[in-house]
Design a protein around this motif. Structure first.
Motif, PDB file in Angstrom:
ATOM      1  N   ILE A 114       5.216   7.529   8.190  1.00  0.00           N
ATOM      2  CA  ILE A 114       4.838   7.466   7.898  1.00  0.00           C
ATOM      3  C   ILE A 114       4.656   8.659   6.623  1.00  0.00           C
ATOM      4  N   PHE A 115       3.978   8.894   5.345  1.00  0.00           N
ATOM      5  CA  PHE A 115       4.010  10.420   4.830  1.00  0.00           C
ATOM      6  C   PHE A 115       2.474  10.246   4.308  1.00  0.00           C
ATOM      7  N   ARG A 116       2.011  10.838   4.401  1.00  0.00           N
ATOM      8  CA  ARG A 116       0.295  10.595   4.166  1.00  0.00           C
ATOM      9  C   ARG A 116      -0.035  11.611   2.747  1.00  0.00           C
ATOM     10  N   SER A 117      -0.803  11.640   2.078  1.00  0.00           N
ATOM     11  CA  SER A 117      -1.238  12.848   1.488  1.00  0.00           C
ATOM     12  C   SER A 117      -2.913  12.878   1.528  1.00  0.00           C
ATOM     13  N   LEU A 118      -2.666  14.263   2.084  1.00  0.00           N
ATOM     14  CA  LEU A 118      -3.898  15.367   2.701  1.00  0.00           C
ATOM     15  C   LEU A 118      -4.191  16.218   1.627  1.00  0.00           C
ATOM     16  N   PRO A 119      -6.199  16.021   1.827  1.00  0.00           N
ATOM     17  CA  PRO A 119      -6.665  16.751   0.334  1.00  0.00           C
ATOM     18  C   PRO A 119      -6.971  18.194   0.844  1.00  0.00           C
ATOM     19  N   SER A 120      -6.286  18.735   2.077  1.00  0.00           N
ATOM     20  CA  SER A 120      -6.049  20.259   2.144  1.00  0.00           C
ATOM     21  C   SER A 120      -5.170  20.616   2.680  1.00  0.00           C
ATOM     22  N   PRO A 121      -4.532  22.070   2.780  1.00  0.00           N
ATOM     23  CA  PRO A 121      -3.043  22.023   2.909  1.00  0.00           C
ATOM     24  C   PRO A 121      -2.239  21.640   4.356  1.00  0.00           C
ATOM     25  N   PRO A 122      -1.562  21.674   4.075  1.00  0.00           N
ATOM     26  CA  PRO A 122      -0.500  21.810   2.951  1.00  0.00           C
ATOM     27  C   PRO A 122       0.007  20.255   1.732  1.00  0.00           C
ATOM     28  N   PHE A 164       7.843   5.278   4.230  1.00  0.00           N
ATOM     29  CA  PHE A 164       6.904   5.012   3.494  1.00  0.00           C
ATOM     30  C   PHE A 164       5.598   5.779   3.329  1.00  0.00           C
ATOM     31  N   VAL A 165       5.300   5.978   2.060  1.00  0.00           N
ATOM     32  CA  VAL A 165       5.042   7.326   1.443  1.00  0.00           C
ATOM     33  C   VAL A 165       3.610   6.757   0.886  1.00  0.00           C
ATOM     34  N   SER A 166       2.746   7.194   1.271  1.00  0.00           N
ATOM     35  CA  SER A 166       1.161   6.536   0.768  1.00  0.00           C
ATOM     36  C   SER A 166       0.641   6.898  -0.721  1.00  0.00           C
ATOM     37  N   ASP A 215      -7.259   8.083   0.892  1.00  0.00           N
ATOM     38  CA  ASP A 215      -7.201   9.074   1.896  1.00  0.00           C
ATOM     39  C   ASP A 215      -8.320   7.935   2.932  1.00  0.00           C
ATOM     40  N   SER A 216      -9.366   7.331   2.602  1.00  0.00           N
ATOM     41  CA  SER A 216      -9.828   6.574   3.655  1.00  0.00           C
ATOM     42  C   SER A 216      -9.496   5.678   4.148  1.00  0.00           C
ATOM     43  N   VAL A 217      -8.716   4.544   3.043  1.00  0.00           N
ATOM     44  CA  VAL A 217      -7.720   3.216   2.837  1.00  0.00           C
ATOM     45  C   VAL A 217      -6.698   3.498   3.717  1.00  0.00           C
ATOM     46  N   ALA A 218      -5.549   4.898   2.975  1.00  0.00           N
ATOM     47  CA  ALA A 218      -4.339   5.267   3.983  1.00  0.00           C
ATOM     48  C   ALA A 218      -4.777   5.362   5.482  1.00  0.00           C
ATOM     49  N   TRP A 234       0.621  -1.024   0.129  1.00  0.00           N
ATOM     50  CA  TRP A 234       0.415  -0.343  -0.016  1.00  0.00           C
ATOM     51  C   TRP A 234       1.218   0.889   0.278  1.00  0.00           C
ATOM     52  N   PHE A 235       2.278   1.286   0.264  1.00  0.00           N
ATOM     53  CA  PHE A 235       3.538   2.587   0.284  1.00  0.00           C
ATOM     54  C   PHE A 235       4.170   1.724   0.063  1.00  0.00           C
ATOM     55  N   VAL A 236       4.741   3.394  -0.580  1.00  0.00           N
ATOM     56  CA  VAL A 236       6.149   3.009  -1.138  1.00  0.00           C
ATOM     57  C   VAL A 236       7.164   3.270  -0.261  1.00  0.00           C
ATOM     58  N   GLU A 237       8.303   2.593  -0.616  1.00  0.00           N
ATOM     59  CA  GLU A 237       9.471   2.948   0.643  1.00  0.00           C
ATOM     60  C   GLU A 237      10.484   3.625   0.161  1.00  0.00           C
ATOM     61  N   ALA A 238      10.460   4.877   0.436  1.00  0.00           N
ATOM     62  CA  ALA A 238      11.359   5.787  -0.340  1.00  0.00           C
ATOM     63  C   ALA A 238      12.296   5.729   0.058  1.00  0.00           C
ATOM     64  N   ARG A 239      12.611   5.214   1.574  1.00  0.00           N
ATOM     65  CA  ARG A 239      13.774   4.918   2.085  1.00  0.00           C
ATOM     66  C   ARG A 239      13.751   3.614   3.244  1.00  0.00           C
ATOM     67  N   PRO A 240      14.240   2.925   3.665  1.00  0.00           N
ATOM     68  CA  PRO A 240      14.037   1.975   5.208  1.00  0.00           C
ATOM     69  C   PRO A 240      13.387   2.456   6.450  1.00  0.00           C
ATOM     70  N   ASN A 241      12.665   1.534   6.084  1.00  0.00           N
ATOM     71  CA  ASN A 241      11.270   2.410   7.387  1.00  0.00           C
ATOM     72  C   ASN A 241      10.781   3.600   6.766  1.00  0.00           C
TER      73      ASN A 241
END
Length: 79
Positions: free
Chosen positions: A41-49, A13-15, A19-22, A4-11
């Protein structure tokens, strides 16, 4: 995690999920990952930022907040 997530570096994770699944996956991780896992964990949000950063336990990188933005502190390596 890697389904479900991209592992940009060890440990780290980028979603890339809705939003609901993440949010569900992140909450599952908070319930089941031990504090010593050191997950960021980095998770995208529909609102700023547009993103949020959450951690489980101590991580190798420090977080800072500047004007409401969560930032990861990186050190420059001299080559």
């Amino acid at each position: 995690m890697k389904l479900w997530f991209v592992e940009a570096r060890p440990n780290v994770f980028v979603s890339g999920l809705k939003d609901s699944v993440a949010k569900t996956v992140v909450e599952y991780l908070y319930q089941h990952c031990p504090p010593e896992s050191g997950v960021m964990i980095f998770r995208s949000l529909p609102s700023p930022p547009g993103y949020e950063i959450r951690t489980i336990g101590p991580t190798k990188k420090q977080l800072a907040e500047v004007s409401g933005l969560q930032l990861v502190i990186e050190t420059l390596k001299n080559s």
